[in-house]
Motif scaffolding. Structure first.
Motif, PDB file in Angstrom:
ATOM      1  N   MET A  54       0.595  -1.186  -0.073  1.00 41.98           N
ATOM      2  CA  MET A  54       0.139   0.061   0.099  1.00 41.98           C
ATOM      3  C   MET A  54       0.941   1.360  -0.036  1.00 41.98           C
ATOM      4  N   LEU A  55       1.923   1.337   0.636  1.00 40.38           N
ATOM      5  CA  LEU A  55       2.663   2.552   0.892  1.00 40.38           C
ATOM      6  C   LEU A  55       3.584   2.713  -0.275  1.00 40.38           C
ATOM      7  N   ALA A  56       3.781   1.561  -1.025  1.00 38.91           N
ATOM      8  CA  ALA A  56       4.658   1.722  -2.048  1.00 38.91           C
ATOM      9  C   ALA A  56       3.492   2.008  -3.400  1.00 38.91           C
ATOM     10  N   GLY A  57       2.422   1.698  -3.309  1.00 34.09           N
ATOM     11  CA  GLY A  57       1.411   2.065  -4.255  1.00 34.09           C
ATOM     12  C   GLY A  57       1.513   0.954  -5.284  1.00 34.09           C
ATOM     13  N   SER A  58       1.792  -0.230  -4.730  1.00 28.62           N
ATOM     14  CA  SER A  58       1.796  -1.281  -5.818  1.00 28.62           C
ATOM     15  C   SER A  58       0.883  -2.688  -5.424  1.00 28.62           C
ATOM     16  N   GLU A  59       0.724  -3.253  -6.276  1.00 29.05           N
ATOM     17  CA  GLU A  59       0.013  -4.766  -6.094  1.00 29.05           C
ATOM     18  C   GLU A  59       0.891  -5.597  -5.385  1.00 29.05           C
ATOM     19  N   GLN A  60       0.062  -6.345  -4.523  1.00 28.52           N
ATOM     20  CA  GLN A  60       0.935  -7.310  -3.785  1.00 28.52           C
ATOM     21  C   GLN A  60       1.738  -8.363  -4.528  1.00 28.52           C
ATOM     22  N   SER A  61       1.297  -8.799  -5.590  1.00 25.27           N
ATOM     23  CA  SER A  61       2.187  -9.626  -6.465  1.00 25.27           C
ATOM     24  C   SER A  61       3.305  -8.990  -7.242  1.00 25.27           C
ATOM     25  N   ARG A  62       3.159  -7.758  -7.534  1.00 23.93           N
ATOM     26  CA  ARG A  62       4.317  -7.052  -8.000  1.00 23.93           C
ATOM     27  C   ARG A  62       5.146  -6.931  -7.043  1.00 23.93           C
ATOM     28  N   LEU A  63       4.776  -6.227  -5.770  1.00 20.40           N
ATOM     29  CA  LEU A  63       5.720  -6.225  -4.699  1.00 20.40           C
ATOM     30  C   LEU A  63       6.404  -7.402  -4.098  1.00 20.40           C
ATOM     31  N   SER A  64       5.857  -8.658  -4.319  1.00 14.94           N
ATOM     32  CA  SER A  64       6.512  -9.893  -4.097  1.00 14.94           C
ATOM     33  C   SER A  64       7.627 -10.028  -4.942  1.00 14.94           C
ATOM     34  N   HIS A  65       7.194  -9.978  -6.309  1.00 16.34           N
ATOM     35  CA  HIS A  65       8.413 -10.056  -7.176  1.00 16.34           C
ATOM     36  C   HIS A  65       9.620  -9.033  -6.897  1.00 16.34           C
ATOM     37  N   LEU A  66       9.287  -7.969  -6.719  1.00 13.83           N
ATOM     38  CA  LEU A  66      10.282  -7.040  -6.226  1.00 13.83           C
ATOM     39  C   LEU A  66      11.070  -7.230  -5.215  1.00 13.83           C
ATOM     40  N   ILE A  67      10.422  -7.660  -4.050  1.00 18.90           N
ATOM     41  CA  ILE A  67      11.124  -8.136  -2.923  1.00 18.90           C
ATOM     42  C   ILE A  67      11.773  -9.292  -3.051  1.00 18.90           C
ATOM     43  N   ASN A  68      11.678 -10.344  -4.201  1.00 25.08           N
ATOM     44  CA  ASN A  68      12.480 -11.422  -4.368  1.00 25.08           C
ATOM     45  C   ASN A  68      13.858 -10.877  -4.876  1.00 25.08           C
ATOM     46  N   ARG A  69      13.619  -9.804  -5.940  1.00 26.14           N
ATOM     47  CA  ARG A  69      14.781  -9.358  -6.301  1.00 26.14           C
ATOM     48  C   ARG A  69      15.716  -8.492  -5.524  1.00 26.14           C
ATOM     49  N   LEU A  70      15.176  -7.766  -4.590  1.00 23.03           N
ATOM     50  CA  LEU A  70      15.730  -7.197  -3.342  1.00 23.03           C
ATOM     51  C   LEU A  70      16.468  -8.329  -2.489  1.00 23.03           C
ATOM     52  N   GLU A  71      15.833  -9.396  -2.320  1.00 24.88           N
ATOM     53  CA  GLU A  71      16.396 -10.396  -1.454  1.00 24.88           C
ATOM     54  C   GLU A  71      17.596 -11.057  -2.199  1.00 24.88           C
ATOM     55  N   LYS A  72      17.579 -11.320  -3.246  1.00 21.22           N
ATOM     56  CA  LYS A  72      18.706 -11.859  -4.075  1.00 21.22           C
ATOM     57  C   LYS A  72      19.772 -10.885  -3.782  1.00 21.22           C
TER      58      LYS A  72
END
Length: 191
Positions: A87-105
């Motif tokens: 919500m804070l990022a103005g992103s859908e949860q599925s899109r955020l999940s992909h982004l978090i995956n990249r940031l985790e890597k």
């Protein structure tokens, strides 16, 4: 520089009062309102790309990556539930999940179940992620100043903030976000 915006095509014809057939269902935009709406629309559509270009060049981060990291950096314990972060990022949860995956890597964030309620997952900013935000922030703030604040005097800045706060209040009131946001949440922290 005097910037006059013109938009042609069906969008203008539909939105403008003088071009569109009047309907009891719609209060069409006046020419003045249409110019304001067009200016806002152009800023909303071009500002993220401009800021993203600077962030990618200077810090190797996309616009959304930076704002996710910055949002986490502002939270107690540098952690937040994924749904709230979306919500804070103005992103859908599925899109955020992909982004978090990249940031985790890249070692910038990690995820873990929320200890208060295991049904939820928390994103946690790592020390490397925090260092990346701290590294990126000065150039980002400088560019924000260049694009926004260097072109506005203090009166214009206050008027813009007042107008945006009113719009945000209306948006919050029309969505199911009111329990998450208040007017005080619009300021502070890393930009």
């Amino acid at each position: 520089m005097n910037f006059q915006m013109t938009i042609s095509g069906a969008y203008t014809a539909v939105m403008a009062a003088e071009e569109a057939p009047l309907s009891a269902e719609a209060a069409w935009l006046t020419p003045d309102e249409l110019q304001t709406w067009t200016a806002l629309h152009l800023v909303l559509s071009t500002l993220p790309a401009a800021l993203g270009g600077q962030l990618r060049c200077d810090a190797g981060l996309s616009f959304l990556e930076y704002y996710v990291l910055a949002s986490l950096s502002e939270q107690p314990g540098h952690t937040q539930r994924m749904g709230q972060l979306a919500m804070l990022a103005g992103s859908e949860q599925s899109r955020l999940s992909h982004l978090i995956n990249r940031l985790e890597k890249r070692g910038l964030v990690r995820r873990e179940p929320d200890p208060a309620d295991g049904r939820f997952t928390r994103a946690i900013l790592t020390a490397a992620g925090h260092a990346q935000v701290i590294k990126a922030a000065p150039g980002h703030v400088e560019y924000v100043r260049h694009l926004i604040f260097d072109v506005l005097d203090e009166t214009e800045q206050h008027a813009l903030r007042g107008a945006l706060t009113k719009i945000m209040s209306k948006l919050i009131g029309s969505c199911e976000l009111s329990s998450q946001w208040s007017g005080d949440d619009l300021g502070g922290g890393v930009t």
